[in-house]
Scaffold this motif. Structure first.
Motif, mmCIF file in Angstrom:
data_model
loop_
_atom_site.group_PDB
_atom_site.id
_atom_site.type_symbol
_atom_site.label_atom_id
_atom_site.label_comp_id
_atom_site.label_asym_id
_atom_site.label_seq_id
_atom_site.Cartn_x
_atom_site.Cartn_y
_atom_site.Cartn_z
ATOM 1 N N LEU A 413 0.824 -1.218 0.000
ATOM 2 C CA LEU A 413 0.000 0.000 0.000
ATOM 3 C C LEU A 413 0.853 1.261 0.000
ATOM 4 O O LEU A 413 1.865 1.317 0.693
ATOM 5 C CB LEU A 413 -0.872 0.043 1.256
ATOM 6 N N GLY A 414 0.432 2.269 -0.792
ATOM 7 C CA GLY A 414 1.095 3.572 -0.727
ATOM 8 C C GLY A 414 2.206 3.715 -1.746
ATOM 9 O O GLY A 414 2.156 3.121 -2.823
ATOM 10 N N GLY A 415 3.214 4.497 -1.397
ATOM 11 C CA GLY A 415 4.227 4.860 -2.380
ATOM 12 C C GLY A 415 3.705 6.042 -3.172
ATOM 13 O O GLY A 415 2.559 6.476 -3.006
ATOM 14 N N ALA A 416 4.548 6.567 -4.078
ATOM 15 C CA ALA A 416 4.159 7.780 -4.791
ATOM 16 C C ALA A 416 2.904 7.576 -5.643
ATOM 17 O O ALA A 416 2.137 8.495 -5.855
ATOM 18 C CB ALA A 416 5.317 8.270 -5.643
ATOM 19 N N GLU A 417 2.683 6.355 -6.127
ATOM 20 C CA GLU A 417 1.480 6.144 -6.946
ATOM 21 C C GLU A 417 0.273 5.831 -6.053
ATOM 22 O O GLU A 417 -0.835 5.633 -6.544
ATOM 23 C CB GLU A 417 1.702 5.035 -7.975
ATOM 24 N N ASN A 418 0.530 5.814 -4.743
ATOM 25 C CA ASN A 418 -0.509 5.672 -3.735
ATOM 26 C C ASN A 418 -1.482 4.521 -3.994
ATOM 27 O O ASN A 418 -2.677 4.720 -4.165
ATOM 28 C CB ASN A 418 -1.266 6.998 -3.591
ATOM 29 N N ILE A 419 -0.941 3.329 -4.002
ATOM 30 C CA ILE A 419 -1.785 2.136 -4.143
ATOM 31 C C ILE A 419 -2.691 2.047 -2.912
ATOM 32 O O ILE A 419 -2.200 2.072 -1.780
ATOM 33 C CB ILE A 419 -0.892 0.878 -4.264
ATOM 34 N N ASP A 420 -4.003 1.992 -3.130
ATOM 35 C CA ASP A 420 -4.917 1.897 -1.983
ATOM 36 C C ASP A 420 -5.514 0.492 -1.908
ATOM 37 O O ASP A 420 -5.189 -0.372 -2.727
ATOM 38 C CB ASP A 420 -6.005 2.976 -2.050
ATOM 39 N N GLU A 421 -6.368 0.300 -0.908
ATOM 40 C CA GLU A 421 -6.869 -1.064 -0.676
ATOM 41 C C GLU A 421 -7.604 -1.615 -1.889
ATOM 42 O O GLU A 421 -7.542 -2.805 -2.176
ATOM 43 C CB GLU A 421 -7.756 -1.098 0.570
ATOM 44 N N GLU A 422 -8.274 -0.731 -2.592
ATOM 45 C CA GLU A 422 -9.002 -1.178 -3.777
ATOM 46 C C GLU A 422 -8.020 -1.609 -4.875
ATOM 47 O O GLU A 422 -8.204 -2.628 -5.533
ATOM 48 C CB GLU A 422 -9.861 -0.026 -4.273
ATOM 49 N N ALA A 423 -6.955 -0.823 -5.050
ATOM 50 C CA ALA A 423 -5.989 -1.100 -6.112
ATOM 51 C C ALA A 423 -5.207 -2.390 -5.859
ATOM 52 O O ALA A 423 -4.712 -3.021 -6.795
ATOM 53 C CB ALA A 423 -5.021 0.077 -6.258
ATOM 54 N N LEU A 424 -5.110 -2.808 -4.594
ATOM 55 C CA LEU A 424 -4.368 -4.039 -4.280
ATOM 56 C C LEU A 424 -4.841 -5.199 -5.145
ATOM 57 O O LEU A 424 -4.058 -6.027 -5.592
ATOM 58 C CB LEU A 424 -4.570 -4.441 -2.821
ATOM 59 N N ARG A 435 5.379 -7.739 -2.166
ATOM 60 C CA ARG A 435 6.683 -7.194 -2.583
ATOM 61 C C ARG A 435 6.526 -5.749 -3.049
ATOM 62 O O ARG A 435 5.496 -5.371 -3.602
ATOM 63 C CB ARG A 435 7.238 -8.033 -3.741
ATOM 64 N N LEU A 436 7.572 -4.983 -2.880
ATOM 65 C CA LEU A 436 7.599 -3.660 -3.482
ATOM 66 C C LEU A 436 7.652 -3.853 -4.982
ATOM 67 O O LEU A 436 8.388 -4.727 -5.471
ATOM 68 C CB LEU A 436 8.844 -2.890 -3.028
ATOM 69 N N ASN A 437 6.886 -3.066 -5.740
ATOM 70 C CA ASN A 437 6.992 -3.166 -7.196
ATOM 71 C C ASN A 437 8.222 -2.373 -7.667
ATOM 72 O O ASN A 437 8.956 -1.785 -6.855
ATOM 73 C CB ASN A 437 5.698 -2.736 -7.884
ATOM 74 N N HIS A 438 8.437 -2.358 -8.964
ATOM 75 C CA HIS A 438 9.651 -1.741 -9.489
ATOM 76 C C HIS A 438 9.785 -0.298 -9.039
ATOM 77 O O HIS A 438 10.836 0.147 -8.577
ATOM 78 C CB HIS A 438 9.642 -1.840 -11.020
ATOM 79 N N ARG A 439 8.687 0.419 -9.148
ATOM 80 C CA ARG A 439 8.736 1.845 -8.805
ATOM 81 C C ARG A 439 8.961 2.071 -7.307
ATOM 82 O O ARG A 439 9.769 2.908 -6.904
ATOM 83 C CB ARG A 439 7.389 2.444 -9.244
ATOM 84 N N GLN A 440 8.255 1.297 -6.483
ATOM 85 C CA GLN A 440 8.446 1.434 -5.040
ATOM 86 C C GLN A 440 9.869 1.046 -4.635
ATOM 87 O O GLN A 440 10.444 1.643 -3.722
ATOM 88 C CB GLN A 440 7.426 0.560 -4.287
ATOM 89 N N SER A 441 10.455 0.079 -5.342
ATOM 90 C CA SER A 441 11.826 -0.337 -5.046
ATOM 91 C C SER A 441 12.802 0.805 -5.295
ATOM 92 O O SER A 441 13.717 1.051 -4.498
ATOM 93 C CB SER A 441 12.232 -1.526 -5.919
ATOM 94 N N LEU A 442 12.592 1.511 -6.415
ATOM 95 C CA LEU A 442 13.465 2.644 -6.715
ATOM 96 C C LEU A 442 13.262 3.770 -5.703
ATOM 97 O O LEU A 442 14.221 4.385 -5.232
ATOM 98 C CB LEU A 442 13.208 3.171 -8.133
#
Ligand code: PEP
Ligand code: MN
Length: 454
Positions: A413-424, A435-442
């Motif tokens: 959840l979260g990060g700059a693209e702000n993944i919310d509960e619905e987006a999960l 796992r952190l996705n590519h963008r969250q990892s960077l």
């Protein structure tokens, strides 16, 4: 034990000493339905070539010793649970690219060598909080990783299958082969720093990376113009590691190194002991205390100074630099209370293990919709707490241990693209932990680089 006395022992005697772990409690092992089939799989594994060379494990130990002295930084990352199905060329490449990109961000930020260690080529066995799982009134064995059983919720798939031990070895071999090709064959050449960013969905973290890559490019062209020899930049060292959980897999791959007469677990360069299996009197600690690979131990919020000191005495009695890494996973809410005391207690004993942070496993939550997730903010908060604790005590924050993927998943959840509960729900693919996705990892790497610059 010194080399001289070792030479006087036969191979059989060395393995007899190793095998005392069998008398101890081994937690988190599967109930194999067929003992004969397990023996056959172990026998087959024992005839296979080693996956890694003992000399590589020694080299990693030296690198980790540098990290413990504050002269390098460890980046250890990859899937929570690798799967056989995801061991494809594209997905292995994207994971390697993600780790290479994170390493560049960290190297540039810290002006320090970054030691790259994948949770790859063997991360196939998982500890579970319960032996069984119940869905809609049906109870089956819990999924314990592809090395044990299948994720699909059917009786056939969930029944532990020892032939998976052998399959896991072969998948690890082909994964490692591709990693070696990527990192030695030109793909990891620092002049490819832009290319590693290609193929990922464009986003602000990517663009920030692009800017940094352009700076590195300029520096490389400058060095070129000055006639500096670039051969050191064309290849990179990349090591593999996994949780040494399944002793039926680790034991047949443990071999005597012909150079030294010492035992190495050749299933990976570095092996770690999980939070659930680090009992000082248990089989895992005993087993790994007897192999020469660099060893990691996870330490959760209940770990005491006494626990840490006993682990040091057992696994690293000689206090050998780089031998032992403590991977703390306290949780964002606890790290500032718990970690400083632990660091100080170990420091006062004179021991100097490598300390790294796993900001993932202390921050798990389950959403109302049933997804196992973490908040990116909690992960970041634990990271900052890790650096704060080390600054407070005067010890060295030597690295990070993270669950990341190159895939464009929506699991944290979260990060700059702000993944919310619905987006999960849109792209949740992990079979165990998020796992952190590519963008969250960077994003995370840029944040850690800021801390390293301080
Ligand atoms: C893991 O690393 O996936 C894991 C299970 O961690 P821990 O042992 O810290 O819970
Ligand atoms: Mn995990």
């Amino acid at each position: 034990m010194n080399a001289v006395s070792k030479q006087t022992l036969s191979a059989q005697q060395i393995f007899e000493q190793l095998d005392t772990y069998r008398l101890l409690e081994a937690k988190q092992q599967p109930s194999w339905p067929d003992a004969r089939a397990v023996e056959a799989a172990k026998q087959e594994l024992s005839t296979q070539p080693p996956l890694v060379f003992a000399g590589e494990a020694d080299q990693l130990r030296e690198r980790l010793a540098a990290a413990a002295r504050g002269e390098a930084f460890l980046l250890q990352g990859g899937d929570c649970a690798e799967t056989f199905e995801a061991a494809t060329a594209d997905r292995i490449r994207d994971r390697v690219k993600t780790l290479l990109q994170m390493a560049v961000v960290l190297t540039y930020g810290a002006s320090m060598p970054v030691i790259k260690v994948g949770r790859m080529a063997g991360q196939f066995a998982k500890p579970r909080s319960s032996d069984n799982e119940t869905r809609e009134g049906v109870t089956l064995p819990a999924y314990r990783g592809d090395l044990v059983n299948g994720y699909e919720f059917t009786e056939q798939s969930r029944t532990p299958d020892p032939s998976r031990l052998v399959q896991g070895y072969h998948v690890s071999a082909s994964t490692l082969n591709l990693i070696r090709a990527f990192t030695q064959g030109g793909f990891a050449d620092l002049r490819q720093v832009h290319a590693w960013n290609q193929g990922f969905v464009s986003n602000p973290a990517n663009r920030r990376y692009e800017a940094l890559a352009a700076e590195i490019d300029r520096a490389l062209r400058f060095m070129d113009a000055c006639g500096v020899d670039h051969t050191a930049l064309t290849q990179t060292e990349f090591y593999v590691s996994h949780e040494a959980l399944l002793l039926d897999y680790e034991r047949p791959l443990t071999r005597i190194d012909s150079r030294t007469g010492n035992l190495y677990d050749t299933s990976g360069h570095m092996l770690w002991i999980g939070e659930r299996t680090r009992d000082i009197d248990g089989a895992h600690v005993d087993y790994l205390s007897k192999v020469r690979n660099p060893i990691g131990v996870k330490l959760g919020p209940t770990a005491t100074v006494d626990d840490a000191l006993r682990l040091i005495d057992k696994i690293d009695p000689e206090r050998e630099p780089g031998r032992l890494t403590f991977i703390t996973r306290m949780g964002a809410g606890k790290i500032r209370d718990v970690l400083p005391g632990l660091l100080a207690g170990v420091r006062d004993s004179g021991a100097q293990p490598l300390w790294i942070t796993d900001p993932m496993h202390g921050n798990g939550i389950t959403t109302a919709t049933g997804y196992k997730t973490r908040r990116f903010d909690d992960v970041m908060n634990e990271l900052l707490g890790f650096f704060e604790a080390h600054r407070e005590v005067g010890t060295i924050p030597g690295g990070i241990h993270v669950e990341v993927t190159g895939d464009d998943v929506t699991e944290v959840l979260g990060g700059a693209e702000n993944i919310d509960e619905e987006a999960l729900a849109t792209r949740y693919e992990s079979v165990v932990d998020p796992r952190l996705n590519h963008r969250q990892s960077l994003e995370l790497a840029f944040q850690v680089a800021e801390e390293l610059k301080r």
